[in-house]
Design an enzyme around this catalytic site. Sequence first.
Site, short mmCIF file in Angstrom:
data_model
loop_
_atom_site.label_atom_id
_atom_site.label_comp_id
_atom_site.label_asym_id
_atom_site.label_seq_id
_atom_site.Cartn_x
_atom_site.Cartn_y
_atom_site.Cartn_z
N SER A 42 0.83 -1.21 0.00
CA SER A 42 0.00 0.00 0.00
C SER A 42 0.86 1.25 0.00
O SER A 42 2.05 1.22 0.33
CB SER A 42 -0.86 0.05 1.26
N1 SAM Z 1 1.26 -5.57 4.30
C1 SAM Z 1 1.99 -5.89 3.11
C2 SAM Z 1 3.20 -5.03 2.92
O1 SAM Z 1 3.47 -4.15 3.76
O2 SAM Z 1 3.90 -5.26 1.94
C3 SAM Z 1 1.16 -5.76 1.87
C4 SAM Z 1 0.20 -6.80 1.77
S1 SAM Z 1 -0.51 -7.08 0.19
C5 SAM Z 1 -1.58 -5.69 0.03
C6 SAM Z 1 -1.59 -8.39 0.70
C7 SAM Z 1 -0.85 -9.65 1.08
O3 SAM Z 1 -1.80 -10.54 1.66
C8 SAM Z 1 -0.24 -10.36 -0.11
O4 SAM Z 1 1.11 -10.61 0.14
C9 SAM Z 1 -1.06 -11.65 -0.21
O5 SAM Z 1 -0.34 -12.74 -0.69
C10 SAM Z 1 -1.47 -11.84 1.23
N2 SAM Z 1 -2.64 -12.69 1.45
C11 SAM Z 1 -3.81 -12.75 0.74
N3 SAM Z 1 -4.64 -13.66 1.29
C12 SAM Z 1 -4.00 -14.18 2.37
C13 SAM Z 1 -4.34 -15.14 3.34
N4 SAM Z 1 -5.50 -15.78 3.34
N5 SAM Z 1 -3.43 -15.44 4.30
C14 SAM Z 1 -2.24 -14.81 4.34
N6 SAM Z 1 -1.84 -13.88 3.43
C15 SAM Z 1 -2.72 -13.56 2.47
#
Ligand code: SAM
Length: 192
Positions: A42
């Site tokens: 983000s």
């Molecule tokens: N907070 C992160 C950062 O600072 O880079 C960004 C996160 S990105 C917007 C969303 C993340 O959630 C992705 O890496 C994705 O693979 C992960 N994700 C999606 N569904 C998930 C789940 N059920 N369990 C764990 N991770 C998940």
Amino acid sequence: MDRKEQIIEYFNSLDRSLFMDINKDLADVDTALPIGYGQTVSQPSLVLEMTLLLDLREDSKVLEIGTGSGYQTAFLSKFSKTVFTIERIRELYDKTKIRLENMGFDNVYFKHEDGTMGWKKFAPFDRIMVTAAARFIPPSLLEQLAPNGIMVIPVGGSNYQELLVVKKDSEGKVSTECKGYVKFVPLIGKYE
Ligand code: SAM
């Protein structure tokens, strides 16, 4: 300096390029950026806003769903006692675990799994940060939120989501408040 000022000072000092394979000039722009595998980090201002909404305490035990690049994890680690972070994409899990450990974030525990089920072994959590778009609040996460706990989670469809602050009071009563509208990549998982 109060806690909010400390978080803002840390935010201003933290180089986002350390969490991504891009140069500092681009990382400094207040925009979402790709982190590979179809995922994004983000814009920094939103990471700061979500961190402040979580109202972290020095003794907080935090669960984070969606480790991604580890940029958000850095804030959680710096301003709480312990962080349990879950990422579903193996490559991001591997890469970010090594990166954060090398950077000295030593109060973070990593797991490669579907985070919608939470992390029962270490529950309950004082704070829960979800950084992917949920269709609804996963019941396991609500269950694993401690009394007097706070969860920040984007909830909605694929075009946009409400940024919700979910609070559980000392008697277990839950309230939610919408703090604005955001757009996250989807939370992919079981949601039982
Ligand atoms: N907070 C992160 C950062 O600072 O880079 C960004 C996160 S990105 C917007 C969303 C993340 O959630 C992705 O890496 C994705 O693979 C992960 N994700 C999606 N569904 C998930 C789940 N059920 N369990 C764990 N991770 C998940």
